[in-house]
Design an enzyme around this catalytic site. Structure first.
Site, PDB file in Angstrom:
ATOM      1  N   GLU A   1      -1.400  -9.525   2.985  1.00 27.48           N
ATOM      2  CA  GLU A   1      -1.326 -10.176   4.305  1.00 27.48           C
ATOM      3  C   GLU A   1      -2.688 -10.594   4.829  1.00 27.48           C
ATOM      4  O   GLU A   1      -2.793 -11.502   5.666  1.00 27.48           O
ATOM      5  CB  GLU A   1      -0.642  -9.241   5.310  1.00 27.48           C
TER       6      GLU A   1
ATOM      7  N   HIS B   1      -3.428  -5.347   0.024  1.00 32.18           N
ATOM      8  CA  HIS B   1      -2.939  -5.901   1.291  1.00 32.18           C
ATOM      9  C   HIS B   1      -2.954  -7.431   1.233  1.00 32.18           C
ATOM     10  O   HIS B   1      -3.904  -8.070   1.706  1.00 32.18           O
ATOM     11  CB  HIS B   1      -3.805  -5.400   2.452  1.00 32.18           C
TER      12      HIS B   1
ATOM     13  N   CYS C   1       0.842  -1.202   0.000  1.00 32.03           N
ATOM     14  CA  CYS C   1       0.000   0.000   0.000  1.00 32.03           C
ATOM     15  C   CYS C   1       0.881   1.259   0.000  1.00 32.03           C
ATOM     16  O   CYS C   1       1.496   1.572  -1.013  1.00 32.03           O
ATOM     17  CB  CYS C   1      -0.964  -0.042   1.182  1.00 32.03           C
TER      18      CYS C   1
ATOM     19  N   MET D   1       4.300   0.641  -1.343  1.00 29.43           N
ATOM     20  CA  MET D   1       4.454   0.681  -2.797  1.00 29.43           C
ATOM     21  C   MET D   1       4.566   2.120  -3.273  1.00 29.43           C
ATOM     22  O   MET D   1       5.421   2.461  -4.100  1.00 29.43           O
ATOM     23  CB  MET D   1       3.265   0.004  -3.475  1.00 29.43           C
TER      24      MET D   1
END
Length: 547
Positions: free
Chosen positions: A521, A519, A380, A383
């Site tokens: 994760e 995201h 996010c 990046m």
């Protein structure tokens, strides 16, 4: 119709209700039952979306775009069941719905009260999807005795009375403190907690007692006697070296059997715990270690990056290595050299965040990883900072920055390589946003598709060119700078299906440097690690061998 398990807590907060709920869900799945887990939170925020990470930890995002409590992350990681908007509710959301109905005249002029209108709204929420699964596990946030939790306790009391006999049970989590001076565990706090619960009409069927020391049979009998709970239903919950040991630990203590006995399900199906035995084996039998720096701005509270830390652990399990996470405050080297803070790490991860604070440090972390060929994963904001670093130091745009930071400062200081999302496609509709819109629920939220460039590293990592990932952001890399950045060597290897929104960037001449706008994760699990985290830890493992 689903059987309901209501999980409450007492004595102190942060005892691990979410973990206990998730582990129980996994154990019921291991016995062949289908489950869904839900969280009922007493706070007045509509959702955690506008809460500071220091207040509430990370915000977990579902596929359908709900911003929820981090406990839903535990639920998904342990059961693999994708959470939905209907799996999380707060007092704020309940009261908001009740007041909207009152304004519309839905109550036909009646006086609106906590009982029955608020409690009925909570009960309606509990009924959603009740025919879809065998067991519905509902965790009540906070502790018994909290004034803001009373409507929820009353609602689940009423709900259990409305259901057929034997359709609902209550599981209560408490603390057994150990007094070193007397050398004994004290049961009185648990007794008082259960007394408080019984005073509002709820009698626990199962007690889970957190303890740092073994609970003697004599103490279990005492707890059972004074709390009116069967002795075998007094379950010990000891501290563990890894949260992923919880399903096996709770099974050894008999939690799943106690729950099935409370529902009078006999004979109970035998559990298949092979998945969790493999997970625990991978945790304790490793081939080495890797050191990963997480360069963030909320590093004082690890729960702010809960899913990232767990996803790294999942990647470690897949690669049979232990991942040592070091929290590095990005602000520390906002105005100094990053090298002394980042030397010696096998990989660098820069997570998401909001606001300008610490961003110069994150940009320097991306620069250090690029120049020193260290595996880098930017998520996010991570990046976006990698793109700004590329624009400034490789593409010649010395004043590159983000509109987010100019908006905060109230003046133009940067050439906005990153700008606020003006519009995007959600389903079959176009969504528009302005800078001045409300903060809550106005980001690009939930699962969106992305198209990967054939032959790119991310296409290799995913093993496909079509993916979907969960998003939570309101600023985006400006596609107008794509050509200039790609000429400098930064590949835009993932885009939205219509080609308007950058999703992934990577340096093709780097061993492993990937930035993603979403995201990843949030979708990683111990028994099914996310592809990006699997390969990121693999790259860190390879890098450690070269050092």
């Amino acid at each position: 119709m689903a059987r309901y398990i209501f999980i409450t807590g007492g004595v102190v907060s942060s005892l691990g209700k979410g973990l206990a709920s998730a582990a129980l869900g996994a154990l019921l799945q291991a016995r062949g039952f289908s489950v869904r887990l839900r969280k009922l939170d007493p706070y007045l925020n509509v959702d955690p979306g506008t809460m500071s990470p220091f207040e509430h930890g990370e915000v977990f995002v579902t596929d359908d775009g709900a911003e929820t409590d981090l406990d839903l992350g535990h639920y998904e990681r342990f059961t693999g069941v994708a959470a939905r908007n209907t799996d999380s509710v707060s007092s704020g959301r309940v009261y908001s719905t009740v007041l909207e109905k009152e304004r519309r005249g839905d109550y036909l002029g009646k006086t609106i009260q906590v009982i029955p209108h608020v409690t009925n709204e909570i009960k309606d929420f509990l009924h959603i999807g009740e025919d879809e699964v065998d067991f519905m596990l509902c965790e009540i946030g906070g502790t018994v005795g909290d004034i803001e939790g009373l409507p929820f306790f009353e609602a689940i009391r009423q709900f259990s009375q409305d259901q057929p006999r034997g359709q609902c049970i209550f599981m209560h989590l408490t603390l057994l403190p150990f007094l070193a001076a007397s050398g004994e565990l004290k049961t009185k706090p648990t007794q008082h907690s259960v007394k408080e619960l019984r005073a509002i009409g709820i009698a626990p069927d199962v007690l889970v007692c957190r303890s740092e020391h073994p609970i003697p049979d004599k103490e279990r009998e005492k707890i059972g006697l004074f709390c009116n709970v069967r002795t075998e239903n007094v379950i010990a919950a000891y501290d563990l070296s890894s949260i992923y040991e919880a399903p096996l630990a709770y099974h050894r203590e008999g939690l799943d059997q106690a729950v099935l006995d409370a529902f009078q399900i006999s004979p109970a199906p035998r559990p298949d715990l092979s998945v969790w035995e493999d997970v625990v084996d991978r945790i304790h039998n490793t081939d080495g270690e890797v050191n990963v720096a997480i360069v963030g701005k909320y590093t004082q509270l690890e729960d702010a990056y809960k899913s990232i830390k767990e996803a790294l652990a999942h990647g470690g399990m897949h690669n049979r290595v232990k991942v040592n996470v070091k929290w590095v405050d990005a602000e520390v080297f906002d105005h100094e050299d990053a090298a002394p803070h980042l030397e010696g790490f096998d990989a660098i991860l820069v997570p998401g965040g909001f606001g300008e604070r610490g961003t110069e440090g994150k940009i320097k972390a991306a620069q250090y990883a690029r120049e020193h060929k260290i595996p880098y994963l930017g998520i996010c904001l991570g990046m976006q900072m990698a793109v700004i670093e590329a624009a400034r130091n490789v593409a010649g745009l010395a004043t590159a920055g983000s509109e987010e930071f100019d908006h905060e400062a109230g003046k133009k200081r940067f050439e906005p390589v990153v700008y606020h999302l003006k519009e995007w496609v959600q389903g079959n509709a176009k969504v528009s946003r302005k800078l001045g819109d409300d903060k809550g629920g106005t980001m690009r939220l939930g699962s969106y598709d992305a198209s990967l460039k054939a032959g790119s590293r991310v296409a290799e990592v995913y093993g496909t060119t079509a993916i979907d990932e969960r998003h939570r952001h309101r600023y985006e890399v400006d596609i107008a700078y794509r050509e200039k950045l790609e000429q400098a060597g930064l590949c835009f290897s993932g885009m939205s299906p219509d080609g308007s929104l950058p999703e992934i960037v990577e340096w093709s001449d780097h061993p492993w440097f990937i930035g993603v706008q979403f995201h990843p994760e949030l979708k990683s699990k111990p028994f099914n690690p996310h592809p990006l985290f699997k390969d990121f830890v693999r790259a860190a493992k390879e890098n450690s061998r070269l050092v």
